[in-house]
Design an enzyme around this catalytic site. Sequence first.
Site, PDB file in Angstrom:
ATOM      1  N   CYS A  43      22.080  16.374 -30.038  1.00 56.13           N
ATOM      2  CA  CYS A  43      22.213  16.472 -28.582  1.00 56.13           C
ATOM      3  C   CYS A  43      22.379  15.103 -27.936  1.00 56.13           C
ATOM      4  CB  CYS A  43      21.003  17.193 -27.997  1.00 56.13           C
ATOM      5  SG  CYS A  43      20.999  17.189 -26.200  1.00 56.13           S
ATOM      6  N   CYS A  48      25.619  17.082 -26.812  1.00 54.88           N
ATOM      7  CA  CYS A  48      25.555  17.406 -25.383  1.00 54.88           C
ATOM      8  C   CYS A  48      25.660  16.205 -24.441  1.00 54.88           C
ATOM      9  CB  CYS A  48      24.232  18.105 -25.058  1.00 54.88           C
ATOM     10  SG  CYS A  48      23.632  19.195 -26.335  1.00 54.88           S
ATOM     11  N   LYS A  51      28.860  14.018 -24.746  1.00 52.16           N
ATOM     12  CA  LYS A  51      29.930  14.953 -24.350  1.00 52.16           C
ATOM     13  C   LYS A  51      29.987  15.086 -22.823  1.00 52.16           C
ATOM     14  CE  LYS A  51      28.923  18.810 -23.348  1.00 52.16           C
ATOM     15  NZ  LYS A  51      28.618  19.908 -24.235  1.00 52.16           N
ATOM     16  N   HIS A 437      26.057  29.787   2.860  1.00 52.32           N
ATOM     17  CA  HIS A 437      27.438  29.680   3.302  1.00 52.32           C
ATOM     18  C   HIS A 437      27.745  28.300   3.853  1.00 52.32           C
ATOM     19  CE1 HIS A 437      31.225  31.268   4.775  1.00 52.32           C
ATOM     20  NE2 HIS A 437      30.997  30.689   5.931  1.00 52.32           N
ATOM     21  N   GLU A 442      28.094  31.967  -3.145  1.00 52.95           N
ATOM     22  CA  GLU A 442      27.701  33.082  -2.268  1.00 52.95           C
ATOM     23  C   GLU A 442      28.407  34.369  -2.683  1.00 52.95           C
ATOM     24  OE1 GLU A 442      29.124  33.084   1.943  1.00 52.95           O
ATOM     25  OE2 GLU A 442      30.176  31.272   1.358  1.00 52.95           O
TER      26      GLU A 442
HETATM   27  P1  NDP Z   1      31.673  27.974 -32.398  1.00 52.84           P
HETATM   28  O1  NDP Z   1      30.989  28.895 -33.309  1.00 52.84           O
HETATM   29  O2  NDP Z   1      31.419  28.037 -30.940  1.00 52.84           O
HETATM   30  O3  NDP Z   1      33.245  28.116 -32.614  1.00 52.84           O
HETATM   31  C1  NDP Z   1      33.837  27.968 -33.877  1.00 52.84           C
HETATM   32  C2  NDP Z   1      35.300  28.284 -33.737  1.00 52.84           C
HETATM   33  O4  NDP Z   1      35.947  28.025 -34.980  1.00 52.84           O
HETATM   34  C3  NDP Z   1      35.543  29.741 -33.396  1.00 52.84           C
HETATM   35  O5  NDP Z   1      36.610  29.805 -32.487  1.00 52.84           O
HETATM   36  C4  NDP Z   1      35.920  30.345 -34.761  1.00 52.84           C
HETATM   37  O6  NDP Z   1      36.811  31.406 -34.664  1.00 52.84           O
HETATM   38  C5  NDP Z   1      36.631  29.180 -35.407  1.00 52.84           C
HETATM   39  N1  NDP Z   1      36.541  29.247 -36.860  1.00 52.84           N
HETATM   40  C6  NDP Z   1      35.436  29.379 -37.624  1.00 52.84           C
HETATM   41  N2  NDP Z   1      35.725  29.357 -38.924  1.00 52.84           N
HETATM   42  C7  NDP Z   1      37.071  29.216 -39.006  1.00 52.84           C
HETATM   43  C8  NDP Z   1      37.980  29.130 -40.088  1.00 52.84           C
HETATM   44  N3  NDP Z   1      37.571  29.203 -41.339  1.00 52.84           N
HETATM   45  N4  NDP Z   1      39.289  29.003 -39.805  1.00 52.84           N
HETATM   46  C9  NDP Z   1      39.721  28.946 -38.512  1.00 52.84           C
HETATM   47  N5  NDP Z   1      38.900  29.016 -37.447  1.00 52.84           N
HETATM   48  C10 NDP Z   1      37.589  29.156 -37.700  1.00 52.84           C
HETATM   49  O7  NDP Z   1      31.379  26.532 -32.988  1.00 52.84           O
HETATM   50  P2  NDP Z   1      31.495  25.091 -32.378  1.00 52.84           P
HETATM   51  O8  NDP Z   1      31.726  24.202 -33.546  1.00 52.84           O
HETATM   52  O9  NDP Z   1      32.446  25.029 -31.246  1.00 52.84           O
HETATM   53  O10 NDP Z   1      30.050  24.853 -31.785  1.00 52.84           O
HETATM   54  C11 NDP Z   1      28.894  25.098 -32.602  1.00 52.84           C
HETATM   55  C12 NDP Z   1      27.753  25.580 -31.768  1.00 52.84           C
HETATM   56  O11 NDP Z   1      27.193  24.494 -31.081  1.00 52.84           O
HETATM   57  C13 NDP Z   1      28.129  26.577 -30.678  1.00 52.84           C
HETATM   58  O12 NDP Z   1      28.227  27.881 -31.144  1.00 52.84           O
HETATM   59  C14 NDP Z   1      27.002  26.397 -29.716  1.00 52.84           C
HETATM   60  O13 NDP Z   1      25.929  27.177 -30.135  1.00 52.84           O
HETATM   61  C15 NDP Z   1      26.682  24.925 -29.850  1.00 52.84           C
HETATM   62  N6  NDP Z   1      27.300  24.156 -28.760  1.00 52.84           N
HETATM   63  C16 NDP Z   1      26.896  24.392 -27.484  1.00 52.84           C
HETATM   64  C17 NDP Z   1      27.441  23.686 -26.451  1.00 52.84           C
HETATM   65  C18 NDP Z   1      26.993  23.973 -25.063  1.00 52.84           C
HETATM   66  O14 NDP Z   1      25.940  24.552 -24.886  1.00 52.84           O
HETATM   67  N7  NDP Z   1      27.760  23.604 -24.046  1.00 52.84           N
HETATM   68  C19 NDP Z   1      28.473  22.673 -26.651  1.00 52.84           C
HETATM   69  C20 NDP Z   1      28.841  22.530 -28.035  1.00 52.84           C
HETATM   70  C21 NDP Z   1      28.262  23.243 -29.030  1.00 52.84           C
HETATM   71  P3  NDP Z   1      36.341  32.939 -34.579  1.00 52.84           P
HETATM   72  O15 NDP Z   1      35.913  33.137 -33.171  1.00 52.84           O
HETATM   73  O16 NDP Z   1      37.561  33.679 -34.959  1.00 52.84           O
HETATM   74  O17 NDP Z   1      35.229  33.083 -35.562  1.00 52.84           O
END
Ligand code: NDP
Length: 460
Positions: A43, A48, A51, A437, A442
């Site tokens: 984080c 986070c 980012k 408002h 709202e």
């Molecule tokens: P996510 O799980 O959010 O997304 C992973 C993405 O990769 C999905 O679109 C998935 O597709 C795709 N994917 C997975 N495996 C493959 C593959 N073998 N080939 C092609 N595409 C694939 O993971 P992130 O890495 O973006 O983030 C990890 C976690 O970190 C999040 O889930 C969240 O919990 C946390 N996070 C939270 C944030 C916040 O609160 N703002 C910011 C960043 C991270 P499909 O949907 O088809 O499975």
Amino acid sequence: MADHDYDLFVIGAGSGGVRAARVAAMSGAKVGVAEEHRVGGTCVIRGCVPKKFMVYASEYAKHFETARGYGWEVGETRFDWSRFLVEKDKEIARLSGIYVRNLQNAGAELFHGKARLKDRHVIELEGKGEVTAGKVLVATGGRPWMPRELPGVELAITSNEAFHLPELPKRIVIAGGGYIALEFAGIFNGLGVETTVVHRGPNVLRGFDDDIRAHIAEEMEQAGVRILLGTQHTRLEKTATGILNTFDNGHSCESDVVMFALGREPYTAGLGLENAGVDLAANGAVKVDGFSRSSVDNIWAVGDVTDRINLTPVAIREGEAFARTEFHNTPMSFDHEMVASAVFTQPQIGSVGLSEADARHRHGKVDVYLSKFRPMKETFYGGHQRALIKLVVEQGSERILGCHVVAPDAGEIIQMAAIALKMGVTKPQWDSTCAVHPTLAEELVTMREKYTPPALGQVA
Ligand code: NDP
């Protein structure tokens, strides 16, 4: 416990581990903490926090455009990536220092280096020998998952490296359709990088409400991000001018940087958990019960390493609940229901509770209230960004099961909505709240008409 060097040894000084260590140490327990990278974890160091700084930096592109619309003379603007990185790293170092001091002030002892379990009580500390602990907490988080078999994968970076690129690329391809892919797409697009998102699914952000998914994809495209759906990489190759991305739909494109954001995996490799007999799930996550206890009765795990809800505040609450239960005689378990989250896309997404599809699946009949509009800040200067607000309400009980917002500051808005949903608010109670408002939020309390999606072929 007196037989051990420590009452508690925490492996991993990220959000969950630090909270648990501090709360446990405040009880008078002797606490040791090991961290192999920098204190603060994903984080603070490579997630986070940096980012969000990058999101802030990238949002200025739109702010300058808006300012012109409001009568400001805005001259030539230029973004200095190197200067930003220096400032960002200074702030991250400051925050990491606060984490270190907080641990020390609570009386916990910090070790820099990798820790490995030799058995359920003995921990080997890299270069420092062995220590023993009555209780062990695993809080090692996760790390980016990479498709190691993909030809040319070594040419791609992950979010870890995206925070330290030596220079801002002209073109980037980001693989994935999740939180990280979309947030970074917004960042790079805002900083003027030609940005392409490549995602295997039919739409981005699987698991979110379908209207939200469609809306954010439209808004991101409107803002300039190219989104390729239903396809994925088959190879990456170095060329004289960049990296050639080839996709399984037969298309290809060149970019300067390729970033994979295909999910994260629990970081349990090399921890020696097998020596202690800790059960792991197929993806390496530590299996735990509602009190974060593993299959071994003196070993617990919190945060992303358990792959429950992988969010910082969840890890913190899990760590706190563990420490209160085990060291303050106050049994607590964290309730994983109604946890809100924000995706820092541009515009942001704030979401709490169930998507419409999940609500129908779990609760049967639901009513939907939906409003899609251009906020007054946009209409004034002819801006195109649109907000979307959606409520999913259980028929009969009228309980609000889900609240979803796509709008600037949706993260801030959803925090307040989450309180009401967590308390079980009903639509009539919600509607009895008077609007503030003129605000965008709202709209949340003024939606009276049930929404029926337009018939196929009709424009929404
Ligand atoms: P996510 O799980 O959010 O997304 C992973 C993405 O990769 C999905 O679109 C998935 O597709 C795709 N994917 C997975 N495996 C493959 C593959 N073998 N080939 C092609 N595409 C694939 O993971 P992130 O890495 O973006 O983030 C990890 C976690 O970190 C999040 O889930 C969240 O919990 C946390 N996070 C939270 C944030 C916040 O609160 N703002 C910011 C960043 C991270 P499909 O949907 O088809 O499975």
